[in-house]
Every structure is written in structure tokens, then in C-alpha cells.
Design an enzyme around this catalytic site. Structure first.
Site, mmCIF file in Angstrom:
data_model
loop_
_atom_site.group_PDB
_atom_site.id
_atom_site.type_symbol
_atom_site.label_atom_id
_atom_site.label_comp_id
_atom_site.label_asym_id
_atom_site.label_seq_id
_atom_site.Cartn_x
_atom_site.Cartn_y
_atom_site.Cartn_z
ATOM 1 N N GLU A 104 -46.223 -1.765 6.730
ATOM 2 C CA GLU A 104 -44.950 -2.339 6.280
ATOM 3 C C GLU A 104 -45.195 -3.156 5.004
ATOM 4 O OE1 GLU A 104 -41.562 -2.428 6.918
ATOM 5 O OE2 GLU A 104 -41.509 -3.962 5.344
ATOM 6 N N GLN A 105 -44.319 -2.959 4.014
ATOM 7 C CA GLN A 105 -44.515 -3.660 2.729
ATOM 8 C C GLN A 105 -44.254 -5.171 2.827
ATOM 9 O OE1 GLN A 105 -41.719 -2.098 -0.136
ATOM 10 N NE2 GLN A 105 -39.927 -2.819 0.971
ATOM 11 N N ARG A 139 -27.997 -7.232 14.073
ATOM 12 C CA ARG A 139 -29.044 -6.330 13.609
ATOM 13 C C ARG A 139 -30.456 -6.943 13.816
ATOM 14 N NH1 ARG A 139 -28.862 -2.248 9.591
ATOM 15 N NH2 ARG A 139 -30.949 -1.917 8.821
ATOM 16 N N TYR A 164 -16.157 -7.106 14.446
ATOM 17 C CA TYR A 164 -16.498 -7.161 15.872
ATOM 18 C C TYR A 164 -17.423 -8.339 16.200
ATOM 19 C CZ TYR A 164 -20.589 -4.193 14.412
ATOM 20 O OH TYR A 164 -21.688 -3.655 13.794
ATOM 21 N N ASP A 210 -33.389 6.877 7.249
ATOM 22 C CA ASP A 210 -32.725 6.834 5.934
ATOM 23 C C ASP A 210 -33.570 7.484 4.842
ATOM 24 O OD1 ASP A 210 -30.548 5.520 6.939
ATOM 25 O OD2 ASP A 210 -30.758 3.726 5.694
HETATM 26 C C1 LIG Z 1 -23.260 -2.004 5.653
HETATM 27 C C2 LIG Z 1 -24.020 -1.118 6.603
HETATM 28 C C3 LIG Z 1 -23.677 -1.079 7.960
HETATM 29 C C4 LIG Z 1 -24.374 -0.227 8.861
HETATM 30 N N1 LIG Z 1 -23.997 -0.192 10.193
HETATM 31 C C5 LIG Z 1 -24.636 0.649 11.040
HETATM 32 C C6 LIG Z 1 -24.269 0.728 12.434
HETATM 33 O O1 LIG Z 1 -23.361 0.017 12.882
HETATM 34 N N2 LIG Z 1 -24.940 1.599 13.247
HETATM 35 C C7 LIG Z 1 -25.954 2.397 12.766
HETATM 36 O O2 LIG Z 1 -26.526 3.193 13.545
HETATM 37 N N3 LIG Z 1 -26.335 2.335 11.457
HETATM 38 C C8 LIG Z 1 -25.715 1.481 10.589
HETATM 39 N N4 LIG Z 1 -26.100 1.415 9.278
HETATM 40 C C9 LIG Z 1 -27.227 2.260 8.824
HETATM 41 C C10 LIG Z 1 -28.577 1.635 9.183
HETATM 42 O O3 LIG Z 1 -28.639 0.318 8.697
HETATM 43 C C11 LIG Z 1 -29.713 2.469 8.581
HETATM 44 O O4 LIG Z 1 -29.452 3.829 8.771
HETATM 45 C C12 LIG Z 1 -31.048 2.120 9.259
HETATM 46 O O5 LIG Z 1 -31.411 0.787 8.989
HETATM 47 C C13 LIG Z 1 -32.148 3.056 8.783
HETATM 48 O O6 LIG Z 1 -33.362 2.749 9.434
HETATM 49 P P1 LIG Z 1 -34.742 3.186 8.810
HETATM 50 O O7 LIG Z 1 -35.783 2.777 9.793
HETATM 51 O O8 LIG Z 1 -34.670 4.615 8.384
HETATM 52 O O9 LIG Z 1 -34.887 2.334 7.463
HETATM 53 P P2 LIG Z 1 -34.927 0.764 7.279
HETATM 54 O O10 LIG Z 1 -34.387 0.054 8.472
HETATM 55 O O11 LIG Z 1 -34.327 0.505 5.937
HETATM 56 O O12 LIG Z 1 -36.485 0.423 7.227
HETATM 57 C C14 LIG Z 1 -37.331 0.830 6.173
HETATM 58 C C15 LIG Z 1 -38.580 -0.059 6.205
HETATM 59 O O13 LIG Z 1 -39.548 0.491 5.290
HETATM 60 C C16 LIG Z 1 -40.148 -0.566 4.557
HETATM 61 N N5 LIG Z 1 -40.635 0.015 3.297
HETATM 62 C C17 LIG Z 1 -39.891 0.510 2.269
HETATM 63 N N6 LIG Z 1 -40.697 0.982 1.277
HETATM 64 C C18 LIG Z 1 -41.990 0.804 1.709
HETATM 65 C C19 LIG Z 1 -43.254 1.098 1.128
HETATM 66 N N7 LIG Z 1 -43.366 1.682 -0.086
HETATM 67 N N8 LIG Z 1 -44.384 0.777 1.830
HETATM 68 C C20 LIG Z 1 -44.275 0.194 3.075
HETATM 69 N N9 LIG Z 1 -43.090 -0.122 3.661
HETATM 70 C C21 LIG Z 1 -41.951 0.185 2.990
HETATM 71 C C22 LIG Z 1 -38.991 -1.570 4.380
HETATM 72 O O14 LIG Z 1 -39.482 -2.869 4.059
HETATM 73 C C23 LIG Z 1 -38.329 -1.494 5.744
HETATM 74 O O15 LIG Z 1 -38.907 -2.394 6.674
HETATM 75 C C24 LIG Z 1 -25.435 0.585 8.375
HETATM 76 C C25 LIG Z 1 -25.797 0.517 7.014
HETATM 77 C C26 LIG Z 1 -25.088 -0.307 6.142
HETATM 78 C C27 LIG Z 1 -25.482 -0.329 4.682
#
Ligand SMILES: Cc1cc2nc3c(=O)[nH]c(=O)nc-3n(C[C@H](O)[C@H](O)[C@H](O)COP(=O)(O)OP(=O)(O)OC[C@H]3O[C@@H](n4cnc5c(N)ncnc54)[C@H](O)[C@@H]3O)c2cc1C
Length: 380
Positions: free
Chosen positions: A34-35, A108, A213, A292
Site C-alpha cells: 500500500e502506498q 466508509r 442516508y 476500480d
Molecule cells: C462519491 C462516491 C460514492 C460511492 N458510493 C459507493 C457505494 O455506496 N457503494 C459502492 O459499492 N461503491 C461506491 N463507490 C465506489 C467505491 O468507492 C469504489 O468503487 C471502491 O472504493 C473501489 O475499491 P478499490 O479497492 O478498487 O480501490 P480503492 O478503494 O480506491 O483502493 C485503492 C488503494 O490502492 C492504493 N494505491 C493506489 N496506487 C498505488 C500504488 N501505485 N502503489 C501502492 N498502492 C497504491 C490506494 O492508496 C488505495 O488504498 C462510490 C464512489 C464515489 C466516488
């Protein structure tokens, strides 16, 4: 006996941590890089639909989340000014019966901390920002910004919307700015006086909306998130600040219930909304994407994190007992691509819940029961 592959996960977000927890539970060798040096408690709510709850249940987190979260009777959809009801997505006991898991609304930060608690501490390395991946005949070298290196047999890029792993695999991306922003905040319900927020409501304006909510069973913290036109702002970051004056002006004329909420709210953050097309592929040999990093979506169906969790469950199934990560990654990608693309494209339309329709293709999916696809045959 062949040795089990060592899996490196880049990113300790919701998807990366869930995968680490599931792989650890099945005895796999896994390390998360993790960064960040520590986790911040971001002021935001998150909806966890039954399809997500199946995965969180497998991590042993359902009892804890039921204590921490608010279970809404429904997701109400209402007209922005008159308050007329357009329709309800019904949750509570009925959804639980139909989908086999509850629909929960939570902070969250509470969700992230809960998933973190399901991962052995020694598995996570902080301050490790991935900058490069070098492939060899027998694995991958990971290069970090601090000059250190590590090796793994398979690498999972769970590094979010600005994924470095995706850039390494597929080149720089060109997302389209929607010209819209999301304002979001969590604030104490005490600031609302005797006005109670008792369910999840989306207020639909002609070209903008707000979703509101509570994020715990006491209903003493309230979350809202908007989507409003703002063509001059294009920063995709959880920490960028917005101004309440902007929100007041963007939502002028909305129903008195919305005005009470805005009047009480002290501050907001602001996140630019981008659109990305589904990717044609997520993996190449021993490197694959999750969450994502491969299917970022607009938040309109509240399915981004839910789909990252589904990814984690399916990928853990594909990796179970596998000696070849590349084959497991292909099966995972083939199993998941179509569903996530459909949700990405449906979410983009921003019509979820507004018109009558059966939501069970989203909420009724169980990542533990879905058939795992065979990897497509390589060209001869
Ligand atoms: C306004 C908003 C509301 C939302 N509401 C919902 C909801 O109600 N329900 C739902 O299911 N989803 C919701 N989402 C979507 C959800 O937030 C994302 O889809 C989710 O966080 C994605 O998870 P992830 O693990 O793929 O990425 P993230 O949670 O973004 O995690 C990525 C991680 O990778 C790390 N990282 C990045 N680059 C590097 C690197 N080069 N080296 C090492 N580490 C790195 C980051 O620091 C981070 O910790 C919402 C999004 C937004 C913008």
C-alpha cells in the site's frame, strides 16, 4: 508437490484487502503493498448491497457490520421539488429473504476498518508505492518508489481508479470528464435538531440529484452525496474540499427537507465524476486488475465497491489450489468482464431506481455460486 504461488496485491483499499483476507483464509501466500503510510477515515457513507454482503459474510464480518450499519427499509426515489414518490427499492426483511443477505448503509471508514480486521497484520506493507513491474520467465519483480523491490509469482493491481498497474498493462488511460461533480460529507444528525433522516432517499432534479442516508443504526451521523453540473472542476480525489455555498446554489429550489439538511451541514468534499468505457481485458500473464483499477464506474448505482468485493471472491475461487496464477487470472477475468461492463454502462445512464424494474440481476448475484468460466483457448 508443486509449491503454491506467491501473490502480491497492490493497494489496500476495499477490493485489495478483501482479496487478501479471503486468500489468507484459504492458506495462500499473499502480501499487500500500500502506498499510504496509514489509513485516513474519509467522511463518506457507503451502501453495501446483498451481492457485496455475501463476500463480507465469508470474511466473517456480517455480525460486526450489522452492529455498525443502518439497515434502511427502502431506497426511496423522490421528485426534487414536490417530494412526490417515484418508487422504492424495498430492502429490510423482504430484500434479505429474496437475496439471502441484507442491504446495509455504513460509514466508509467503518467498512474499511472492518475488512482490515479480517487480514493478518503481517500481510500488509505500508509506504510501498508501486512504480514499475518487470516480468521474468518465472514471475514478476515489483519496484517501489522508495527504491526497494520484491518478487511474486502473480500480481493483482487493486490500486484504484488511477491504477499504476493498469497503466503498465494497457498504457495511459483517457477518461472523459462528465462535467459533473459529487459533493459528499458525513455530519452529526444533532445539527438537524428535531428533523430525522430515517431511510435512504434520492431526490431527482432535472439534471442533478442528491442522495441522503444515515450511516449507523443510531442514525446520529448523516451522509449525503450529490451529482451536479460543474464543468470547470475536474479533480478526482477523496480529500479535495468544496464550499457549502456552491451546494446551496446548485440545489436551490429543492424540497424543504433537502434545504434543512443543507442548512445544517457544516462542510463538504468534492469529487469530479469521470466516465470510462469497459476495458477489453484485465490481465496479461501473471498480472491482473481488480476493482476500480479495471472497472471504475459512476457512483449512481452504488456498485463500485460491491463489484470490487465480487471480484475478490471470484478471484479467490480461481486461485484456490492453482499453481499457475496466469491461468487463474484468465478464468477470473472471463467470469467477471461481462457483468462489470453491464453495471458500468447501466450506472452511467443514471436511471437506477427512478423507473420500475427488477434489480435482482444486480442484488441477486452471489459470487460464491456463480459458475467460473473456462479461460478462452489461445490462438493456435
Ligand atoms: C462519491 C462516491 C460514492 C460511492 N458510493 C459507493 C457505494 O455506496 N457503494 C459502492 O459499492 N461503491 C461506491 N463507490 C465506489 C467505491 O468507492 C469504489 O468503487 C471502491 O472504493 C473501489 O475499491 P478499490 O479497492 O478498487 O480501490 P480503492 O478503494 O480506491 O483502493 C485503492 C488503494 O490502492 C492504493 N494505491 C493506489 N496506487 C498505488 C500504488 N501505485 N502503489 C501502492 N498502492 C497504491 C490506494 O492508496 C488505495 O488504498 C462510490 C464512489 C464515489 C466516488
Amino acid at each position: 508437490m508443486q509449491r503454491l504461488p506467491e501473490i502480491a496485491i497492490i493497494g489496500a483499499g476495499i477490493g485489495g484487502l478483501a482479496l487478501a483476507g479471503l486468500l489468507s483464509r484459504q492458506g495462500a501466500k499473499v502480501t499487500v503493498y500500500e502506498q499510504a503510510s496509514a489509513f485516513e477515515r474519509i467522511g463518506a457513507g457507503i451502501q453495501m448491497s446483498p451481492n457485496a454482503m455475501h463476500v463480507l459474510r465469508a470474511l466473517g464480518l456480517e455480525p460486526l457490520l450489522r452492529q455498525l450499519a443502518f439497515e434502511p427499509p427502502a431506497w426511496s426515489h423522490r421528485v426534487w421539488d414536490t417530494g412526490e414518490h417515484l418508487g422504492d427499492l424495498t430492502f429490510g426483511a423482504e430484500a434479505e429473504r429474496r437475496y439471502g443477505a441484507p442491504y446495509l448503509l455504513m460509514h466508509r471508514g467503518d467498512l474499511h476498518a472492518a475488512i482490515l480486521s479480517a487480514v493478518p497484520v503481517e500481510v500488509i506493507q505500508f509506504d510501498k508505492k508501486l512504480v514499475e513491474l518487470v516480468r521474468h520467465a518465472s514471475g514478476v519483480t515489483l519496484c517501489f518508489a522508495d527504491g526497494s523491490r520484491a518478487r511474486a509469482d502473480g500480481v493483482v493491481g487493486a490500486d484504484g481508479v488511477h491504477s499504476k498497474v493498469r497503466e503498465i498493462l494497457l498504457g495511459p488511460e483517457r477518461p472523459t470528464f462528465t462535467g459533473r461533480v459529487a459533493h459528499r460529507t458525513v455530519f452529526p444528525a444533532a445539527l438537524l435538531g428535531d428533523f430525522a433522516v430515517d431511510t435512504c432517499t434520492k431526490w431527482w432534479g432535472p439534471d442533478r440529484h442528491i442522495v441522503v442516508y444515515p450511516v449507523n443504526p443510531r442514525r446520529d451521523e448523516i451522509y449525503f452525496v450529490t451529482s451536479v453540473p460543474d464543468p470547470d472542476w475536474n479533480v478526482e480525489s477523496w480529500s479535495a474540499r468544496g464550499e457549502m455555498a456552491e451546494v446551496h446554489s446548485a440545489l436551490a429550489g429543492f424540497h424543504p427537507d433537502v434545504q434543512r439538511l443543507l442548512d445544517a451541514c457544516p462542510q463538504v468534499h468534492k469529487w469530479a465524476l469521470f466516465e470510462r468505457d469497459p476495458l477489453p481485458r484485465w490481465s496479461e500473464g501473471p498480472i491482473v486488475l481488480l476493482g476500480d483499477a479495471c472497472h471504475p464506474m459512476t457512483p449512481y448505482m452504488a456498485q463500485g465497491a460491491a463489484n470490487a468485493l465480487e471480484d475478490a471472491a471470484v478471484l479467490s475461487r480461481c486461485l484456490k489450489g492453482a499453481v499457475d496464477p496466469a491461468g487463474a487470472f484468465k478464468r477470473y477475468e472471463t467470469t467477471r468482464l461481462q457483468r462489470t461492463a453491464r453495471i458500468q454502462l447501466t450506472s452511467r445512464q443514471n436511471t437506477w431506481g427512478k423507473t420500475a424494474g427488477d434489480p435482482s440481476w444486480v442484488y441477486g448475484y452471489n459470487a460464491w455460486a456463480t459458475p467460473i468460466a473456462e479461460a478462452p483457448a489461445l490462438p493456435a
